[in-house]
Every structure is written in structure tokens, then in C-alpha cells.
Design a protein around this motif. Structure first.
Motif, mmCIF file in Angstrom:
data_model
loop_
_atom_site.group_PDB
_atom_site.id
_atom_site.type_symbol
_atom_site.label_atom_id
_atom_site.label_comp_id
_atom_site.label_asym_id
_atom_site.label_seq_id
_atom_site.Cartn_x
_atom_site.Cartn_y
_atom_site.Cartn_z
ATOM 1 N N MET A 49 0.904 -1.231 0.013
ATOM 2 C CA MET A 49 0.285 -0.016 0.131
ATOM 3 C C MET A 49 0.895 1.315 0.015
ATOM 4 O O MET A 49 0.159 2.497 -0.134
ATOM 5 N N LEU A 50 1.991 1.126 0.124
ATOM 6 C CA LEU A 50 2.908 2.326 0.173
ATOM 7 C C LEU A 50 2.737 3.395 -1.083
ATOM 8 O O LEU A 50 2.998 4.511 -0.969
ATOM 9 N N PRO A 51 2.613 3.011 -2.423
ATOM 10 C CA PRO A 51 2.521 3.856 -3.352
ATOM 11 C C PRO A 51 1.334 4.620 -3.122
ATOM 12 O O PRO A 51 1.112 5.551 -3.771
ATOM 13 N N VAL A 52 0.278 4.170 -2.572
ATOM 14 C CA VAL A 52 -0.921 5.093 -2.237
ATOM 15 C C VAL A 52 -0.457 6.020 -0.934
ATOM 16 O O VAL A 52 -1.215 7.156 -0.982
ATOM 17 N N LEU A 53 -0.021 5.548 -0.191
ATOM 18 C CA LEU A 53 0.430 6.402 1.248
ATOM 19 C C LEU A 53 1.332 7.476 0.826
ATOM 20 O O LEU A 53 1.230 8.386 1.401
ATOM 21 N N VAL A 54 2.663 7.057 0.239
ATOM 22 C CA VAL A 54 3.498 8.113 -0.231
ATOM 23 C C VAL A 54 3.013 9.043 -1.372
ATOM 24 O O VAL A 54 2.731 8.341 -2.184
ATOM 25 N N PRO A 55 3.127 10.080 -1.128
ATOM 26 C CA PRO A 55 3.016 11.017 -2.441
ATOM 27 C C PRO A 55 3.730 10.604 -3.839
ATOM 28 O O PRO A 55 4.751 10.228 -3.456
ATOM 29 N N ILE A 108 4.754 12.243 -6.389
ATOM 30 C CA ILE A 108 5.803 12.936 -6.534
ATOM 31 C C ILE A 108 7.005 12.503 -5.918
ATOM 32 O O ILE A 108 8.194 12.370 -6.679
ATOM 33 N N LEU A 109 7.014 12.118 -4.632
ATOM 34 C CA LEU A 109 8.248 11.605 -4.005
ATOM 35 C C LEU A 109 8.434 10.158 -4.525
ATOM 36 O O LEU A 109 9.680 9.819 -4.630
ATOM 37 N N LEU A 110 7.607 9.167 -4.638
ATOM 38 C CA LEU A 110 7.944 8.006 -5.514
ATOM 39 C C LEU A 110 8.446 8.354 -6.769
ATOM 40 O O LEU A 110 9.540 7.387 -6.853
ATOM 41 N N GLY A 111 8.169 8.935 -7.620
ATOM 42 C CA GLY A 111 8.766 9.300 -8.642
ATOM 43 C C GLY A 111 10.217 9.759 -8.522
ATOM 44 O O GLY A 111 11.238 9.402 -9.369
ATOM 45 N N ALA A 112 10.397 10.722 -7.790
ATOM 46 C CA ALA A 112 11.888 11.234 -7.452
ATOM 47 C C ALA A 112 12.674 10.098 -6.772
ATOM 48 O O ALA A 112 13.828 9.879 -7.357
ATOM 49 N N ALA A 113 12.249 9.176 -6.031
ATOM 50 C CA ALA A 113 12.899 8.066 -5.484
ATOM 51 C C ALA A 113 13.244 7.065 -6.720
ATOM 52 O O ALA A 113 14.494 6.659 -6.615
ATOM 53 N N VAL A 121 0.777 12.052 -14.188
ATOM 54 C CA VAL A 121 1.670 13.360 -14.331
ATOM 55 C C VAL A 121 2.976 13.222 -13.298
ATOM 56 O O VAL A 121 3.927 13.298 -13.893
ATOM 57 N N ASN A 122 2.651 12.904 -12.210
ATOM 58 C CA ASN A 122 3.697 13.000 -11.131
ATOM 59 C C ASN A 122 4.867 12.183 -11.259
ATOM 60 O O ASN A 122 5.968 12.325 -11.412
ATOM 61 N N ILE A 123 4.579 10.894 -11.511
ATOM 62 C CA ILE A 123 5.425 9.863 -11.729
ATOM 63 C C ILE A 123 6.154 10.011 -13.151
ATOM 64 O O ILE A 123 7.515 10.043 -13.173
ATOM 65 N N SER A 124 5.349 10.175 -14.311
ATOM 66 C CA SER A 124 6.022 10.495 -15.535
ATOM 67 C C SER A 124 6.753 11.757 -15.561
ATOM 68 O O SER A 124 7.863 11.832 -16.528
ATOM 69 N N LEU A 125 6.698 12.732 -14.465
ATOM 70 C CA LEU A 125 7.480 13.948 -14.714
ATOM 71 C C LEU A 125 8.993 13.604 -14.261
ATOM 72 O O LEU A 125 9.937 14.155 -15.015
ATOM 73 N N PHE A 126 9.065 12.699 -13.550
ATOM 74 C CA PHE A 126 10.534 12.282 -13.286
ATOM 75 C C PHE A 126 11.139 11.186 -14.095
ATOM 76 O O PHE A 126 12.287 10.898 -14.343
ATOM 77 N N LEU A 127 10.364 10.277 -14.964
ATOM 78 C CA LEU A 127 10.761 9.133 -15.300
ATOM 79 C C LEU A 127 10.664 9.182 -16.844
ATOM 80 O O LEU A 127 11.437 8.302 -17.485
#
Length: 261
Positions: free
Chosen positions: A104-110, A112-117, A203-209
């Protein structure tokens, strides 16, 4: 009908209108012949849709990146999520709660932070900006939703049906495949749809990847809004709205057909 019921219905309709009004504005701008962002009630034109399908960057973003990535991410997320849901619902093991929390972490963690990580991790492996990295990122955000949908469907299946087949001489694995899996078809299909929508509109994940050759449709719209503006953006957004709305309606029909025993 009581007063409370009427107030509740008015509240629901109000929220519905508040949510759909911006989408209707976008659709109205996309069929406006003028080059300005306005809605015309006296004229109708598909000129901006012709512009959308006539521009290579939009076509590539939609057909070469967004749709393939969403399809692959939906398949992978559904496969991983379905197996995880079966394990979490049907088996008791040490650390089960911890495993469920990790999923469930991808739901709990923002996001945009997941994308940066993910970017910082895969940049060290020289995979930043690749198509496969984008698929992995979108798969991660789809898995938790698939687990929830499939777990709900699996919980509603009466274990007595499976036990009856086992008592008749069928193996446990074959009984699950022949009896339980057909009852989970609508849940699994809904999981595929939700994972596809999450990937297609992210958008958020794609912005980093994303990289130079892996720009998704939402990011293409975002960049166009930043640097230049014409109603082609509205046409691109309308295409995305139509795809997502169609899938949501399909998911709703599948959920209504779900059998609960």
C-alpha cells in the motif's frame, strides 16, 4: 421522501456538477472554431482535433508512449496485484500485515516523492528516461488498487464452493482455477481498467521518469500549456477524457455484474 434524503440528493448532485463542470468546459473549448479559449454556442468545429492528430508530438505521445505504457503497466499491475491479493486473503503467514502495508506504500507516499525516488535509484543504473522505467513506475502505482479490488471480490466468494469441488476429488489448485477464478473475472477486469486509467492519466510519476523519446500525453499537454497555448490542448484533453470516461463506465458495468456468494 424525507427532508434529509432531499438534502443528501441535492448535495450529491452539487458535487457531481462541481466535478464535471471543468471537464465540460474543456470539451466545449475543443469544439470551438476560434483560436481563443472560449466556448461558442453558435458554432461547432473539429478543427482542433484535426490539429491534434496532425501533430507528430501528440500522436507519438498518445500512440507510441501513453497507450503502450498504460497497457503494459495494467497487465503487470494486475498480475502482481491478483497474486498478492490471493496470498493476503487466502493464506496466514508471519509478517502478513507488514507485507500488506508495503504493497500500500504507493498510495500512502505522495506520488511525486515516489517518482523522485525511482529516478534517483535508476539514474545510477543508467536507466533514467527509458520506456521500461516508465512502465515500472506506472505498475507500482497500479498494484495497490488491483489488490483492493481483487481482495474485495475474493472475500465475497463462498469458500464452501471450493471445498465442495475438493471433496469431489479435485485438487486444491485446480478447484481454485475452475471455481474461484471465473468468479473473479469482473474484479480482475476492473483492476486492469483502474490500473490502465492511473497510468494513462499520471503526471507526477511521469514527470521524473520520462525522457526525450518517452513523453506521455499528459506531460505533452502540460508542456504545451507552459510554453504556448491554443485549443489543441483542449482537444488532446478531450481525447483523454473520452478514453478514461469510457473505461470508468465499463468498470461500473463490470462491478454491477459481479457475483457474490
Amino acid at each position: 421522501m424525507s427532508v434529509s434524503s432531499k438534502l443528501l440528493r441535492c448535495y450529491v448532485y452539487g458535487v457531481f456538477c462541481l466535478m464535471t463542470l471543468p471537464l465540460l468546459v474543456v470539451v466545449g473549448v475543443s469544439v470551438n472554431p476560434s483560436a481563443r479559449f472560449e466556448i461558442s454556442l453558435s458554432s461547432f468545429s473539429l478543427h482542433w482535433f484535426e490539429q491534434f492528430f496532425g501533430r507528430a508530438e501528440y500522436v507519438r505521445a498518445l500512440f507510441a508512449v501513453s497507450l503502450p505504457v498504460a497497457c503494459l503497466a495494467a497487465i503487470l499491475a494486475t498480475t502482481v496485484g491478483t497474486l498478492a491479493a490471493i496470498a493476503l486473503v487466502r493464506f496466514e503467514f508471519r509478517g502478513r500485515a507488514l507485507v500488506e502495508s508495503v504493497f500500500m506504500l504507493p498510495v500512502l507516499v505522495p506520488s511525486i516523492l515516489l517518482g523522485a525516488a525511482l529516478y534517483l535509484l535508476f539514474a545510477r543504473l543508467n536507466l533514467a528516461g527509458s520506456f521500461s522505467l516508465l512502465v515500472i513506475g506506472h505498475t507500482l502505482i497500479g498494484v495497490p488498487f488491483v489488490i483492493r479490488v481483487v481482495s474485495a471480490g475474493l472475500t465475497g466468494v463462498n469458500p464452501a464452493l471450493e471445498e465442495a469441488v475438493v471433496n469431489l476429488g479435485c485438487t486444491r489448485v485446480l478447484a481454485f482455477w475452475k471455481v474461484v477464478m471465473p468468479l473473479l473475472r469482473s474484479s480482475i477486469a476492473s483492476g486492469v481498467i483502474f490500473a490502465f486509467i492511473l497510468s494513462f492519466s499520471d503526471v507526477n510519476i511521469s514527470l521524473f521518469l520520462t525522457g526525450p523519446n518517452t513523453n506521455t500525453l499528459p506531460l505533452q499537454i502540460f508542456s504545451e500549456i507552459q510554453w504556448q497555448g491554443d485549443p489543441t490542448i483542449a482537444a488532446a484533453s478531450t481525447v483523454q477524457i473520452l478514453v478514461v470516461t469510457t473505461l470508468i463506465v465499463l468498470a461500473g458495468r463490470l462491478s454491477r455484474k459481479r457475483l457474490v456468494y
